[in-house]
Design a protein around this motif. Structure first.
Motif, PDB file in Angstrom:
ATOM      1  N   ALA A  67       0.834  -1.204   0.000  1.00  0.00           N
ATOM      2  CA  ALA A  67       0.000   0.000   0.000  1.00  0.00           C
ATOM      3  C   ALA A  67       0.870   1.257   0.000  1.00  0.00           C
ATOM      4  CB  ALA A  67      -0.934  -0.013   1.206  1.00  0.00           C
ATOM      5  N   ALA A  68       1.950   1.248   0.765  1.00  0.00           N
ATOM      6  CA  ALA A  68       2.856   2.399   0.806  1.00  0.00           C
ATOM      7  C   ALA A  68       3.539   2.602  -0.544  1.00  0.00           C
ATOM      8  CB  ALA A  68       3.898   2.211   1.908  1.00  0.00           C
ATOM      9  N   LEU A  69       3.910   1.508  -1.195  1.00  0.00           N
ATOM     10  CA  LEU A  69       4.523   1.577  -2.517  1.00  0.00           C
ATOM     11  C   LEU A  69       3.546   2.195  -3.508  1.00  0.00           C
ATOM     12  CD1 LEU A  69       6.645  -0.974  -4.373  1.00  0.00           C
ATOM     13  CD2 LEU A  69       4.440  -0.406  -5.333  1.00  0.00           C
ATOM     14  N   ALA A  70       2.294   1.736  -3.511  1.00  0.00           N
ATOM     15  CA  ALA A  70       1.287   2.271  -4.436  1.00  0.00           C
ATOM     16  C   ALA A  70       1.068   3.762  -4.189  1.00  0.00           C
ATOM     17  CB  ALA A  70      -0.015   1.491  -4.317  1.00  0.00           C
ATOM     18  N   LEU A  71       1.043   4.169  -2.935  1.00  0.00           N
ATOM     19  CA  LEU A  71       0.888   5.593  -2.616  1.00  0.00           C
ATOM     20  C   LEU A  71       2.080   6.393  -3.153  1.00  0.00           C
ATOM     21  CD1 LEU A  71      -0.530   7.947  -1.204  1.00  0.00           C
ATOM     22  CD2 LEU A  71       0.700   7.310   0.879  1.00  0.00           C
ATOM     23  N   ALA A  98      -3.247 -10.438  -9.521  1.00  0.00           N
ATOM     24  CA  ALA A  98      -3.932  -9.516 -10.431  1.00  0.00           C
ATOM     25  C   ALA A  98      -4.566  -8.359  -9.665  1.00  0.00           C
ATOM     26  CB  ALA A  98      -4.980 -10.264 -11.243  1.00  0.00           C
ATOM     27  N   VAL A  99      -5.139  -8.655  -8.513  1.00  0.00           N
ATOM     28  CA  VAL A  99      -5.744  -7.606  -7.688  1.00  0.00           C
ATOM     29  C   VAL A  99      -4.676  -6.632  -7.203  1.00  0.00           C
ATOM     30  CG1 VAL A  99      -6.923  -7.157  -5.495  1.00  0.00           C
ATOM     31  CG2 VAL A  99      -7.738  -8.990  -6.998  1.00  0.00           C
ATOM     32  N   LEU A 100      -3.558  -7.159  -6.724  1.00  0.00           N
ATOM     33  CA  LEU A 100      -2.483  -6.299  -6.236  1.00  0.00           C
ATOM     34  C   LEU A 100      -1.882  -5.469  -7.372  1.00  0.00           C
ATOM     35  CD1 LEU A 100      -0.914  -8.864  -3.781  1.00  0.00           C
ATOM     36  CD2 LEU A 100      -1.952  -6.686  -3.126  1.00  0.00           C
ATOM     37  N   CYS A 101      -1.700  -6.079  -8.527  1.00  0.00           N
ATOM     38  CA  CYS A 101      -1.151  -5.345  -9.677  1.00  0.00           C
ATOM     39  C   CYS A 101      -2.115  -4.248 -10.137  1.00  0.00           C
ATOM     40  CB  CYS A 101      -0.838  -6.292 -10.827  1.00  0.00           C
ATOM     41  SG  CYS A 101       0.614  -7.321 -10.542  1.00  0.00           S
ATOM     42  N   ARG A 102      -3.406  -4.479  -9.986  1.00  0.00           N
ATOM     43  CA  ARG A 102      -4.385  -3.454 -10.360  1.00  0.00           C
ATOM     44  C   ARG A 102      -4.167  -2.180  -9.533  1.00  0.00           C
ATOM     45  NH1 ARG A 102      -9.460  -5.705  -9.338  1.00  0.00           N
ATOM     46  NH2 ARG A 102      -8.800  -7.211 -10.893  1.00  0.00           N
ATOM     47  N   ALA A 103      -3.808  -2.332  -8.260  1.00  0.00           N
ATOM     48  CA  ALA A 103      -3.531  -1.157  -7.422  1.00  0.00           C
ATOM     49  C   ALA A 103      -2.362  -0.357  -7.984  1.00  0.00           C
ATOM     50  CB  ALA A 103      -3.249  -1.588  -5.985  1.00  0.00           C
ATOM     51  N   VAL A 104      -1.379  -1.047  -8.540  1.00  0.00           N
ATOM     52  CA  VAL A 104      -0.237  -0.364  -9.150  1.00  0.00           C
ATOM     53  C   VAL A 104      -0.671   0.358 -10.422  1.00  0.00           C
ATOM     54  CG1 VAL A 104       1.959  -0.773 -10.342  1.00  0.00           C
ATOM     55  CG2 VAL A 104       1.528  -1.805  -8.106  1.00  0.00           C
ATOM     56  N   CYS A 111       3.710  -3.387 -13.316  1.00  0.00           N
ATOM     57  CA  CYS A 111       4.609  -4.317 -12.635  1.00  0.00           C
ATOM     58  C   CYS A 111       5.503  -5.011 -13.650  1.00  0.00           C
ATOM     59  CB  CYS A 111       3.816  -5.365 -11.852  1.00  0.00           C
ATOM     60  SG  CYS A 111       2.832  -4.661 -10.512  1.00  0.00           S
ATOM     61  N   ALA A 112       6.730  -5.303 -13.245  1.00  0.00           N
ATOM     62  CA  ALA A 112       7.684  -5.996 -14.104  1.00  0.00           C
ATOM     63  C   ALA A 112       8.574  -6.882 -13.247  1.00  0.00           C
ATOM     64  CB  ALA A 112       8.544  -4.994 -14.873  1.00  0.00           C
ATOM     65  N   THR A 113       9.124  -7.924 -13.878  1.00  0.00           N
ATOM     66  CA  THR A 113      10.046  -8.826 -13.194  1.00  0.00           C
ATOM     67  C   THR A 113      11.447  -8.659 -13.764  1.00  0.00           C
ATOM     68  OG1 THR A 113       9.893 -10.708 -14.714  1.00  0.00           O
ATOM     69  CG2 THR A 113       8.172 -10.529 -13.006  1.00  0.00           C
ATOM     70  N   THR A 114      12.427  -9.178 -13.026  1.00  0.00           N
ATOM     71  CA  THR A 114      13.810  -9.111 -13.503  1.00  0.00           C
ATOM     72  C   THR A 114      14.049 -10.051 -14.686  1.00  0.00           C
ATOM     73  OG1 THR A 114      14.491 -10.731 -11.848  1.00  0.00           O
ATOM     74  CG2 THR A 114      14.741  -8.395 -11.268  1.00  0.00           C
ATOM     75  N   ALA A 115      13.052 -10.871 -15.021  1.00  0.00           N
ATOM     76  CA  ALA A 115      13.148 -11.731 -16.206  1.00  0.00           C
ATOM     77  C   ALA A 115      12.621 -11.012 -17.446  1.00  0.00           C
ATOM     78  CB  ALA A 115      12.382 -13.029 -15.976  1.00  0.00           C
TER      79      ALA A 115
END
Length: 137
Positions: A67-71, A98-104, A111-115
């Motif tokens: 939540a702090a990251l999204a803010l 998917a729900v968490l990524c929607r907040a971003v 969202c992205a990965t190191t791959a």
């Protein structure tokens, strides 16, 4: 060009995220170091690192650091990416992820990965830009 006339830095900001349940930090340090190296290779500026620990790392809610990251992403003045070592760092459950990524995405990031994987949908980005430009001369 004077200092006041300088163009603001609009390089992508990497918001590194992880979750870690144990007190041993070697694995966590490896993952966040990988994220930092990936961000540097992409030319991104690391905005910070957010880690949900202990019980918060074991459940999908609440995630105070998420939540702090999204803010922080909402307040960013540059393009923002939530960078994780792998999708499982967000959640092992694809629906919860998917729900968490929607907040971003609601914070104007992705969202992205190191791959090199990302949840960014170029068609959605274009559609959003078209909607934003409607009514403008």
């Amino acid at each position: 060009m004077s200092e006041r006339d300088e163009v603001p830095d609009t390089r992508t900001l990497a918001f590194i995220y992880d979750r870690h349940a144990t007190t041993a930090t070697a694995a966590l340090d490896e993952r966040t170091d990988r994220c930092r190296r990936y961000a540097a290779a992409k030319g991104w500026t690391v905005a910070g690192t957010w880690v949900d620990r202990g019980d918060h790392a074991l459940t999908d809610a609440p995630r105070p650091q998420w939540a702090a990251l999204a803010l922080a992403m909402r307040q960013a003045a540059a393009p923002a990416v939530c960078l994780v070592d792998s999708w499982e760092r967000i959640s092992r459950d694809p629906e919860r992820r998917a729900v968490l990524c929607r907040a971003v995405r609601q914070a104007r990031g992705y969202c992205a990965t190191t791959a090199g994987e990302m949840d960014r949908d170029p068609d959605r980005d274009i559609a959003a830009a078209v909607v934003a430009l409607r009514g403008r001369p």
